[in-house]
Design an enzyme around this catalytic site. Structure first.
Site, short mmCIF file in Angstrom:
data_model
loop_
_atom_site.label_atom_id
_atom_site.label_comp_id
_atom_site.label_asym_id
_atom_site.label_seq_id
_atom_site.Cartn_x
_atom_site.Cartn_y
_atom_site.Cartn_z
N TRP A 183 0.84 -1.21 0.00
CA TRP A 183 0.00 0.00 0.00
C TRP A 183 0.87 1.26 0.00
O TRP A 183 0.69 2.17 -0.80
CB TRP A 183 -0.89 -0.06 1.24
CG TRP A 183 -2.02 0.92 1.31
CD1 TRP A 183 -2.54 1.67 0.29
CD2 TRP A 183 -2.82 1.22 2.46
NE1 TRP A 183 -3.60 2.42 0.73
CE2 TRP A 183 -3.79 2.16 2.07
CE3 TRP A 183 -2.80 0.78 3.78
CZ2 TRP A 183 -4.74 2.68 2.95
CZ3 TRP A 183 -3.75 1.29 4.66
CH2 TRP A 183 -4.70 2.22 4.25
N HIS B 3 11.69 -5.68 5.40
CA HIS B 3 11.05 -6.24 6.59
C HIS B 3 12.11 -6.50 7.67
O HIS B 3 11.85 -7.24 8.62
CB HIS B 3 10.35 -7.56 6.25
CG HIS B 3 9.25 -7.43 5.24
ND1 HIS B 3 8.30 -6.42 5.29
CD2 HIS B 3 8.92 -8.19 4.16
CE1 HIS B 3 7.45 -6.57 4.28
NE2 HIS B 3 7.81 -7.62 3.58
N SER C 281 -3.87 -11.74 8.73
CA SER C 281 -3.55 -11.45 7.33
C SER C 281 -2.42 -12.36 6.83
O SER C 281 -2.46 -12.88 5.71
CB SER C 281 -3.16 -9.97 7.18
OG SER C 281 -2.88 -9.66 5.85
N ALA D 255 -9.68 0.45 -4.62
CA ALA D 255 -9.05 0.83 -5.90
C ALA D 255 -7.84 -0.04 -6.17
O ALA D 255 -7.60 -0.47 -7.31
CB ALA D 255 -8.67 2.30 -5.86
N MET D 256 -7.06 -0.31 -5.13
CA MET D 256 -5.84 -1.11 -5.32
C MET D 256 -6.18 -2.58 -5.58
O MET D 256 -5.53 -3.24 -6.38
CB MET D 256 -4.93 -0.95 -4.12
CG MET D 256 -4.41 0.47 -4.03
SD MET D 256 -2.97 0.62 -3.01
CE MET D 256 -1.80 -0.39 -3.87
#
Length: 303
Positions: free
Chosen positions: A70, A118, A148, A241-242
């Site tokens: 994102w 990360h 997730s 939208a993504m």
């Protein structure tokens, strides 16, 4: 984010390797932290130590599944608003993923370079600090992060799956997942949140007011978008939208990278014992710290 053949090609290659990997052989340990054999190698980590950062590199640090894709999209849109040039990823943007020769090739890339990672603060190349590159650290509440991460593992067809949520939760709490323990990552970054070149941003705050978050990110990295440009970027960067463009931008894995993006999705999977275990771990590791306060745990992680 523009369609990027390098990005998609690298992901496809990693998925191909994953298809052949058993879950028990998915991880290898380097300097005490487990990494996926499909994306990282010891040789690449050794080469990374000599990577030469630039002062205008844009560093985006996050634990997996905390919104890095994102933020990558938002940054590339800010660069476009600033320079009218579409940002192309000449390499897969996660700094520690790829072949050892990657860093030599990166010397030729124009500025600004976007470096997602990360890694813990103390595992980053020293040149990032020496040359005072700015680092944006993105955090998400640990319960939604775990859920997730689990769905990503178990939904993407070629990645080895866990037998159950309970099995994954046990491994997540022990830090036996790719890039290790969320809490170790958090403790490590907590020590550096007040550094001059480090900025913290919360996934949940972005969900609540995306335009305000984009404005903060732009100011931190020295971009000067107009109010109208911020609104445009905000409209193009909503989760919906993504997700709609995810196959085009990220290939086959796109719809899995942008699965739900909800705050509070953890309530569907956590049982009472798991809730208590996570709450206790949070208290032990982060209660009373600057990061612990910024994560707004009581708001987002209490049933």
């Amino acid at each position: 984010m523009a369609t990027n053949s390098k990005f998609i090609g690298y992901i496809d290659e990693a998925l191909e390797k994953s298809r052949e990997a058993a879950l028990s052989h998915l991880l290898f340990t380097y300097r005490g932290i487990p990494y996926p054999v499909t994306m990282c190698t010891s040789e690449t980590f050794q080469a990374l130590d000599t990577f030469e950062a630039r002062s205008d590199d844009i560093v985006l640090a996050s634990y997996p599944k905390c919104g890095s894709n994102w933020i990558l999209h938002i940054i590339s849109e800010l660069i476009f608003a600033d320079s009218k040039k579409k940002y192309e990823y000449p390499e897969f943007p996660v700094l520690e993923c790829g072949d050892p020769e990657k860093y030599q090739r990166m010397n030729q890339f124009p500025s600004p370079r976007i470096l997602a990672t990360h890694l813990h603060y103390d595992k980053l190349p020293r040149s990032i600090f020496k040359n005072k590159a700015k680092i944006l650290v993105i955090f998400r509440n640990p319960k939604d992060t775990a859920v997730s991460f689990f769905h990503f593992h178990n939904d993407v067809p070629d990645i080895p799956s866990y037998g159950s949520w309970d099995e994954f939760f046990g491994q997540f709490m022990k830090g036996q997942v790719s890039w290790g323990s969320y809490f170790d990552f958090a403790i490590n970054w907590n020590k550096r949140l007040d550094d001059e070149n480090v900025k913290f941003i919360l996934y949940e705050d972005l969900k609540e007011d995306l335009a305000a978050g984009i404005k903060q990110i732009a100011e931190f990295f020295g971009f000067s978008p107009s109010g109208e440009q911020i609104q445009t970027i905000s409209a193009q960067s909503t989760f919906q939208a993504m997700r709609a463009k995810s196959q085009e931008t990220h290939g086959a894995v796109g719809p899995f990278l942008f699965r739900k993006g909800e705050v509070g999705d953890w309530k569907k999977l956590f049982n009472e014992t798991q809730n208590q275990e996570m709450d206790d771990k949070f208290k032990e590791c982060l209660a009373g710290t600057a990061l612990g306060t910024k994560l707004k745990y009581d708001s987002y992680c209490q049933a």
